[in-house]
Design a protein around this motif. Structure first.
Motif, PDB file in Angstrom:
ATOM      1  N   LYS A 107       0.689  -1.347  -0.016  1.00 42.18           N
ATOM      2  CA  LYS A 107      -0.096   0.228   0.087  1.00 42.18           C
ATOM      3  C   LYS A 107       0.746   1.201  -0.077  1.00 42.18           C
ATOM      4  CE  LYS A 107      -3.960  -2.074   2.389  1.00 42.18           C
ATOM      5  NZ  LYS A 107      -4.703  -2.152   3.728  1.00 42.18           N
ATOM      6  N   LYS A 108       1.987   1.221   0.789  1.00 41.09           N
ATOM      7  CA  LYS A 108       2.815   2.300   0.909  1.00 41.09           C
ATOM      8  C   LYS A 108       3.540   2.539  -0.545  1.00 41.09           C
ATOM      9  CE  LYS A 108       6.753   4.013   3.581  1.00 41.09           C
ATOM     10  NZ  LYS A 108       7.724   3.723   4.442  1.00 41.09           N
ATOM     11  N   LYS A 160       1.076   4.089  -2.957  1.00 39.78           N
ATOM     12  CA  LYS A 160       1.022   5.587  -2.673  1.00 39.78           C
ATOM     13  C   LYS A 160       2.099   6.292  -3.182  1.00 39.78           C
ATOM     14  CE  LYS A 160      -2.087   5.108   1.239  1.00 39.78           C
ATOM     15  NZ  LYS A 160      -2.237   5.304   2.678  1.00 39.78           N
ATOM     16  N   LYS A 199       1.872   6.600  -6.997  1.00 41.54           N
ATOM     17  CA  LYS A 199       1.041   7.599  -7.241  1.00 41.54           C
ATOM     18  C   LYS A 199       1.290   8.969  -7.013  1.00 41.54           C
ATOM     19  CE  LYS A 199      -4.117   8.484  -6.808  1.00 41.54           C
ATOM     20  NZ  LYS A 199      -5.334   8.151  -6.046  1.00 41.54           N
ATOM     21  N   SER A 200       1.937   9.308  -5.994  1.00 43.10           N
ATOM     22  CA  SER A 200       2.481  10.731  -5.914  1.00 43.10           C
ATOM     23  C   SER A 200       3.574  11.038  -6.773  1.00 43.10           C
ATOM     24  CB  SER A 200       3.068  11.236  -4.202  1.00 43.10           C
ATOM     25  OG  SER A 200       4.032  10.128  -4.043  1.00 43.10           O
TER      26      SER A 200
END
Length: 118
Positions: A39-40, A43, A46-47
């Motif tokens: 999950k990290k 993220k 995506k960023s």
């Protein structure tokens, strides 16, 4: 007529069903749970995509593909299109490509090449 099982067959069916149940449950939980590390990482990806805003030079790539050339490009503005054939037609078309994108035309044993920084 109902089938009767021996005690050994009944235990085998029970153990087999138990094993299948455990395997299916394990697969189910493996698919629905995602580790925190994954999950990290998702993220962060995506960023990173939001901050760098990567865009393909689609008009350049399309033009180069229409003249059956090989296009190379990078995010710093470098553009290159190479056509293997050095015919007069390719020289004229590649000259148009070079003028349109403000690139340098060169030709030789490698073919016809438009390259430069935009």
């Amino acid at each position: 007529m109902a089938k009767t099982y021996t005690e050994l067959e009944a235990w085998a069916i029970f153990v087999g069903a138990l094993i299948i149940g455990v395997v299916l449950t394990s697969l189910f939980w493996a698919f629905i749970t995602t580790p925190e590390n994954v999950k990290k990482i998702e993220k962060e990806i995506k960023s990173a995509n939001e901050t760098f805003n990567v865009e393909k030079p689609s008009d350049f790539i399309t033009f180069c593909n229409k003249v059956e050339g090989i296009s190379n490009w990078d995010n710093a503005g470098f553009r290159q299109c190479v056509v293997k054939d050095t015919s007069e037609k390719n020289l004229i078309v590649m000259n148009l490509l070079c003028k349109k994108f403000n690139l340098t035309l060169s030709y030789g044993s490698f073919g016809v090449k438009c390259e430069g920084q935009i």
